[in-house]
Design a protein around this motif. Structure first.
Motif, PDB file in Angstrom:
ATOM      1  N   GLY A 180     -17.491  -9.258  20.476  1.00  0.00           N
ATOM      2  CA  GLY A 180     -16.686 -10.320  21.409  1.00  0.00           C
ATOM      3  C   GLY A 180     -15.688 -10.800  20.659  1.00  0.00           C
ATOM      4  N   HIS A 181     -15.780 -10.827  19.401  1.00  0.00           N
ATOM      5  CA  HIS A 181     -14.501 -11.429  18.592  1.00  0.00           C
ATOM      6  C   HIS A 181     -13.473 -10.418  18.790  1.00  0.00           C
ATOM      7  CE1 HIS A 181     -16.286 -15.244  17.348  1.00  0.00           C
ATOM      8  NE2 HIS A 181     -17.399 -14.544  17.090  1.00  0.00           N
ATOM      9  N   MET A 182     -13.498  -9.125  18.937  1.00  0.00           N
ATOM     10  CA  MET A 182     -12.317  -8.239  18.645  1.00  0.00           C
ATOM     11  C   MET A 182     -11.311  -8.533  19.422  1.00  0.00           C
ATOM     12  SD  MET A 182     -12.607  -4.354  18.922  1.00  0.00           S
ATOM     13  CE  MET A 182     -12.078  -3.684  20.567  1.00  0.00           C
ATOM     14  N   HIS A 183     -11.193  -9.016  20.740  1.00  0.00           N
ATOM     15  CA  HIS A 183     -10.181  -9.243  21.626  1.00  0.00           C
ATOM     16  C   HIS A 183      -9.465 -10.606  21.482  1.00  0.00           C
ATOM     17  CE1 HIS A 183      -7.623  -7.614  24.669  1.00  0.00           C
ATOM     18  NE2 HIS A 183      -7.926  -8.468  25.449  1.00  0.00           N
ATOM     19  N   THR A 184      -9.929 -11.375  20.456  1.00  0.00           N
ATOM     20  CA  THR A 184      -9.012 -12.599  20.200  1.00  0.00           C
ATOM     21  C   THR A 184      -7.916 -12.341  19.920  1.00  0.00           C
ATOM     22  OG1 THR A 184     -11.240 -13.460  19.168  1.00  0.00           O
ATOM     23  CG2 THR A 184      -9.334 -14.712  18.788  1.00  0.00           C
ATOM     24  N   ALA A 185      -7.109 -13.375  20.502  1.00  0.00           N
ATOM     25  CA  ALA A 185      -5.452 -13.336  20.234  1.00  0.00           C
ATOM     26  C   ALA A 185      -4.803 -12.090  20.847  1.00  0.00           C
ATOM     27  CB  ALA A 185      -5.275 -13.777  19.014  1.00  0.00           C
ATOM     28  N   ARG A 186      -5.306 -11.462  21.752  1.00  0.00           N
ATOM     29  CA  ARG A 186      -4.703 -10.273  22.144  1.00  0.00           C
ATOM     30  C   ARG A 186      -4.973 -10.206  23.782  1.00  0.00           C
ATOM     31  NH1 ARG A 186      -6.238  -4.364  19.915  1.00  0.00           N
ATOM     32  NH2 ARG A 186      -8.420  -5.392  20.363  1.00  0.00           N
ATOM     33  N   SER A 187      -4.356  -9.602  24.423  1.00  0.00           N
ATOM     34  CA  SER A 187      -4.142  -9.195  25.862  1.00  0.00           C
ATOM     35  C   SER A 187      -3.963  -7.574  26.079  1.00  0.00           C
ATOM     36  CB  SER A 187      -3.030  -9.770  26.507  1.00  0.00           C
ATOM     37  OG  SER A 187      -2.986  -9.298  27.945  1.00  0.00           O
ATOM     38  N   ARG A 188      -4.438  -7.156  27.062  1.00  0.00           N
ATOM     39  CA  ARG A 188      -4.377  -5.819  27.342  1.00  0.00           C
ATOM     40  C   ARG A 188      -2.733  -5.410  27.456  1.00  0.00           C
ATOM     41  NH1 ARG A 188      -8.079  -3.711  32.349  1.00  0.00           N
ATOM     42  NH2 ARG A 188      -7.729  -5.522  32.992  1.00  0.00           N
ATOM     43  N   ASN A 189      -2.084  -6.368  27.933  1.00  0.00           N
ATOM     44  CA  ASN A 189      -0.512  -6.243  28.208  1.00  0.00           C
ATOM     45  C   ASN A 189       0.120  -5.784  26.825  1.00  0.00           C
ATOM     46  OD1 ASN A 189      -1.146  -7.149  30.609  1.00  0.00           O
ATOM     47  ND2 ASN A 189      -0.168  -9.147  30.577  1.00  0.00           N
ATOM     48  N   ASP A 190      -0.076  -6.554  25.597  1.00  0.00           N
ATOM     49  CA  ASP A 190       0.433  -6.063  24.451  1.00  0.00           C
ATOM     50  C   ASP A 190      -0.165  -5.037  23.951  1.00  0.00           C
ATOM     51  OD1 ASP A 190      -1.990  -7.837  23.768  1.00  0.00           O
ATOM     52  OD2 ASP A 190      -0.897  -8.464  21.915  1.00  0.00           O
ATOM     53  N   GLN A 191      -1.486  -4.870  24.416  1.00  0.00           N
ATOM     54  CA  GLN A 191      -2.067  -3.463  23.950  1.00  0.00           C
ATOM     55  C   GLN A 191      -1.500  -2.338  24.115  1.00  0.00           C
ATOM     56  OE1 GLN A 191      -6.364  -4.860  24.638  1.00  0.00           O
ATOM     57  NE2 GLN A 191      -6.750  -3.381  23.247  1.00  0.00           N
ATOM     58  N   VAL A 192      -1.565  -2.331  25.575  1.00  0.00           N
ATOM     59  CA  VAL A 192      -0.791  -0.996  26.415  1.00  0.00           C
ATOM     60  C   VAL A 192       0.619  -0.613  26.072  1.00  0.00           C
ATOM     61  CG1 VAL A 192       0.003  -2.177  28.623  1.00  0.00           C
ATOM     62  CG2 VAL A 192      -0.888   0.252  28.500  1.00  0.00           C
ATOM     63  N   SER A 193       1.353  -1.556  25.983  1.00  0.00           N
ATOM     64  CA  SER A 193       2.688  -1.390  25.225  1.00  0.00           C
ATOM     65  C   SER A 193       2.834  -0.863  23.897  1.00  0.00           C
ATOM     66  CB  SER A 193       3.416  -2.608  25.303  1.00  0.00           C
ATOM     67  OG  SER A 193       4.800  -2.348  24.785  1.00  0.00           O
ATOM     68  N   THR A 194       1.961  -1.501  22.930  1.00  0.00           N
ATOM     69  CA  THR A 194       1.780  -0.975  21.444  1.00  0.00           C
ATOM     70  C   THR A 194       1.331   0.358  21.632  1.00  0.00           C
ATOM     71  OG1 THR A 194       1.512  -3.073  20.695  1.00  0.00           O
ATOM     72  CG2 THR A 194       0.739  -1.298  19.318  1.00  0.00           C
ATOM     73  N   ASP A 195       0.276   0.836  22.341  1.00  0.00           N
ATOM     74  CA  ASP A 195      -0.495   1.896  22.264  1.00  0.00           C
ATOM     75  C   ASP A 195       0.532   3.093  22.679  1.00  0.00           C
ATOM     76  OD1 ASP A 195      -2.805   1.372  21.607  1.00  0.00           O
ATOM     77  OD2 ASP A 195      -3.846   1.712  23.512  1.00  0.00           O
ATOM     78  N   ASP A 223       9.686   2.409  18.264  1.00  0.00           N
ATOM     79  CA  ASP A 223       9.283   2.005  16.778  1.00  0.00           C
ATOM     80  C   ASP A 223       9.479   0.548  16.838  1.00  0.00           C
ATOM     81  OD1 ASP A 223       7.976   2.565  14.430  1.00  0.00           O
ATOM     82  OD2 ASP A 223       9.947   2.863  13.438  1.00  0.00           O
ATOM     83  N   GLU A 224       8.790  -0.289  17.589  1.00  0.00           N
ATOM     84  CA  GLU A 224       8.856  -1.675  17.528  1.00  0.00           C
ATOM     85  C   GLU A 224       7.705  -2.261  18.053  1.00  0.00           C
ATOM     86  OE1 GLU A 224      13.644  -2.012  18.921  1.00  0.00           O
ATOM     87  OE2 GLU A 224      12.012  -2.675  20.143  1.00  0.00           O
ATOM     88  N   SER A 225       6.929  -2.925  17.383  1.00  0.00           N
ATOM     89  CA  SER A 225       5.564  -3.325  17.781  1.00  0.00           C
ATOM     90  C   SER A 225       5.594  -4.565  18.736  1.00  0.00           C
ATOM     91  CB  SER A 225       4.993  -3.752  16.460  1.00  0.00           C
ATOM     92  OG  SER A 225       3.497  -4.314  16.560  1.00  0.00           O
ATOM     93  N   ALA A 226       4.768  -4.503  19.615  1.00  0.00           N
ATOM     94  CA  ALA A 226       4.510  -5.264  20.637  1.00  0.00           C
ATOM     95  C   ALA A 226       3.223  -6.151  20.481  1.00  0.00           C
ATOM     96  CB  ALA A 226       4.585  -4.760  22.004  1.00  0.00           C
ATOM     97  N   LEU A 227       2.389  -5.695  19.516  1.00  0.00           N
ATOM     98  CA  LEU A 227       1.270  -6.285  19.361  1.00  0.00           C
ATOM     99  C   LEU A 227       1.422  -7.770  18.686  1.00  0.00           C
ATOM    100  CD1 LEU A 227      -1.822  -5.947  19.139  1.00  0.00           C
ATOM    101  CD2 LEU A 227      -1.661  -4.884  16.619  1.00  0.00           C
ATOM    102  N   GLY A 228       0.563  -8.721  19.387  1.00  0.00           N
ATOM    103  CA  GLY A 228       0.848 -10.183  19.161  1.00  0.00           C
ATOM    104  C   GLY A 228       1.563 -10.945  20.119  1.00  0.00           C
ATOM    105  N   ALA A 229       2.174 -10.201  21.075  1.00  0.00           N
ATOM    106  CA  ALA A 229       2.720 -10.879  21.958  1.00  0.00           C
ATOM    107  C   ALA A 229       1.882 -11.426  23.097  1.00  0.00           C
ATOM    108  CB  ALA A 229       3.656 -10.054  22.667  1.00  0.00           C
ATOM    109  N   CYS A 230       0.417 -10.749  23.130  1.00  0.00           N
ATOM    110  CA  CYS A 230      -0.450 -11.220  23.856  1.00  0.00           C
ATOM    111  C   CYS A 230      -0.274 -11.084  25.203  1.00  0.00           C
ATOM    112  CB  CYS A 230      -0.890 -12.532  23.755  1.00  0.00           C
ATOM    113  SG  CYS A 230      -1.627 -12.752  22.106  1.00  0.00           S
TER     114      CYS A 230
END
Length: 519
Positions: free
Chosen positions: A103-118, A193-200
């Motif tokens: 359950g700690h894996m999703h700390t400080a992240r949202s599906r919103n920045d995940q999907v954009s990064t993916d 080529d711009e990282s969205a990860l961490g925007a949450c």
């Protein structure tokens, strides 16, 4: 209470009908590699920043590596009831390790920045594949033999024969167009080529993230610094769709010429048998079906561009589910564009042009009448407008006689009557389509020397784009290899901070802040 990962707020679960309407697992299959790579990078960063305990980071990395191995073997299957790729992988980790650890894996992240990064990670691959396929097609177009420099074709304006050109001239024209597509794809790659990860979710987070570290672990060139923009932006997808649509349009224009020219009325080119089919009733038919489908399928990529523009135009900043409707259409456009590039390259390799037929059409369609006007200007001192009028009068008179420029005796007689005599031997020379093609020595013209000069420029561009492609792929491969290397070592018990710092020293550097460097 629902057992969904987001279910604490809800008293009942969504219905099967709602699940089927909203799920994205069928299109998210393409993002599994990106989501796993992203999860590993994120957990490495969480552990390095002491946002989660090192023992949890180590255990989660081990679970993710096991999932990676399943994915590599083609054995990782997404479950529709878990909605999307992100929840699927998180749930698999939790089922492996329990919620107390997984359950700690999703700390400080949202599906919103995940999907954009993916999506950005997937599009990087696509853009590189499209650059590679375009360069392969350009190489086919530029590899013509020397005789193509004087293999005559009619050039057309307004769908009517205009001036003579050569097969080499035609091929380099299409190569030139395709290299602009390569430049567009490189530009689209830069914006993806711009990282969205961490925007949450949209506003960032109170956790002390290292967004530059995760960007480097994922091979990005820059961090998209503004959290709300990072999670809201879909222009990088739309720009990619525009590049695919424009590229498909250029392929369609070449296909249109092949379809027309392969018909009996033109008989200028024949497509390879392997790229044509016959008729179910007419045994004489040889239908250029690959070229026809190339024209037709350009509509798919154009439709995708319009769909994405329409989807995004009314969505305010911040994520809305409208935006998840981008991928089904974009995936189809990607598949259409890449498959068309590859099959057109094969067809191009086997095209057979009929230069004799091309010369005949140039004679019959008065394609060298401009050469008479040029001769009257350069040798008789006439203003071009007067020379143009005299040449047009000659053509009109020959048509009335049912003749063409091949009849040099009649041409000499008519010109003498117009008060501008030209010797028949001179007319035979300047009316010859080969003379016209050879004489256009201006930069970019039809002469063999001019075409060879352009071919040299285009080949130099191909080499430069090829170097960029190789370097960019190597950058991504290096980041991927080092990220998995760090994860494996830490999962096996190595000290997290020391191991990650050593790997980070070898990672490709960022190009700079996207907000500052992107035009």
């Amino acid at each position: 209470m629902t057992d969904k990962l987001w279910g604490g707020r809800f008293d009942e679960d969504i219905t099967t009908e709602v699940l089927e309407y909203t799920l994205t697992t069928d299109v998210d299959v393409r993002l599994v590699f990106a989501d796993l790579w992203q999860d590993i990078a994120h957990v490495l960063m969480l552990g390095r920043r002491n946002i989660i305990p090192e023992q949890h980071a180590r255990a989660i990395l081990g679970a993710l590596l096991r999932l990676w191995e399943l994915h590599e073997r083609g054995e990782l299957t997404l479950r529709p009831e878990l909605e999307d790729v992100h929840f699927n992988i998180e749930q698999m980790v939790i089922e492996d390790l329990g919620r107390e650890t997984g359950g700690h894996m999703h700390t400080a992240r949202s599906r919103n920045d995940q999907v954009s990064t993916d999506a950005r990670m997937y599009l990087r691959r696509v853009h590189l594949d499209a650059v590679s396929a375009n360069l392969a097609l350009v190489e086919e177009l530029l590899s013509f033999p020397e005789e193509d420099l004087l293999a005559i074709l009619p050039g057309y304006t307004h769908s009517q024969a205009a001036q003579p050109v050569s097969v080499g001239f035609w091929k380099t024209a299409h190569a030139s167009m395709l290299l602009r597509d390569v430049r567009r794809l490189r530009g689209a790659y830069e914006r993806a080529d711009e990282s969205a990860l961490g925007a949450c979710a949209l506003a960032g987070t109170s956790f002390p993230l290292d967004r530059e570290l995760t960007a480097r672990l994922l091979g990005f060139g820059a961090v998209l610094s503004h959290a709300l923009d990072a999670t809201s932006a879909r222009d990088y997808l739309i720009e990619g769709a525009a590049a695919f649509a424009l590229g498909s349009n250029n392929l369609s224009r070449m296909a249109e010429e092949i379809v027309l020219w392969s018909g009996h009325e033109y008989s200028l080119v024949e497509v390879p048998d392997a790229y044509a089919t016959g008729s179910s009733i007419m045994p004489q038919k040889k239908n250029p079906v690959v070229a026809e489908l190339t024209r037709g399928r350009a509509g798919r990529t154009a439709g995708t561009l319009v769909q994405l523009l329409t989807m995004a135009k009314g969505v305010t900043l911040g994520y809305s589910c409208d935006l998840q409707d981008d991928k089904p259409f974009l995936w189809n456009a990607i598949d259409t564009y890449l498959s068309t590039l590859r099959i057109v390259a094969g067809q191009t390799r086997g095209l057979r042009f009929d230069s004799k037929r091309g010369e005949d059409l140039c004679w019959d369609n008065f394609s060298t009448a401009t050469e008479l006007a040029n001769h009257l200007v350069s040798e008789h001192g006439l203003p071009f407008r007067e020379a143009h009028h005299v040449s047009g009068s000659l053509v009109s008179a020959l048509i009335k006689r049912g003749s063409t420029l091949r009849d040099t005796a009649a041409s000499a007689e008519i010109l003498a009557g117009l008060g501008h005599p030209v010797e028949e031997a001179v007319l035979a020379h300047i009316f010859d389509p080969r003379t016209a093609v050879t004489s256009y020595t201006s930069p970019g013209g039809t002469s063999p020397r001019s075409v060879e000069a352009v071919r040299g420029e285009l080949r130099a561009a191909v080499r430069e784009h090829g170097r960029w492609l190789e370097e960019t792929r190597q950058r991504l491969e290096t980041a991927h290899t080092l990220t998995l290397q760090a994860a494996r070592q830490i999962a096996e018990g190595a000290e997290l901070a020391k191991t990650l710092d050593a790997v980070a020293a070898e990672l490709p550097a960022l190009h700079g802040s996207a907000a500052l460097t992107t035009p």
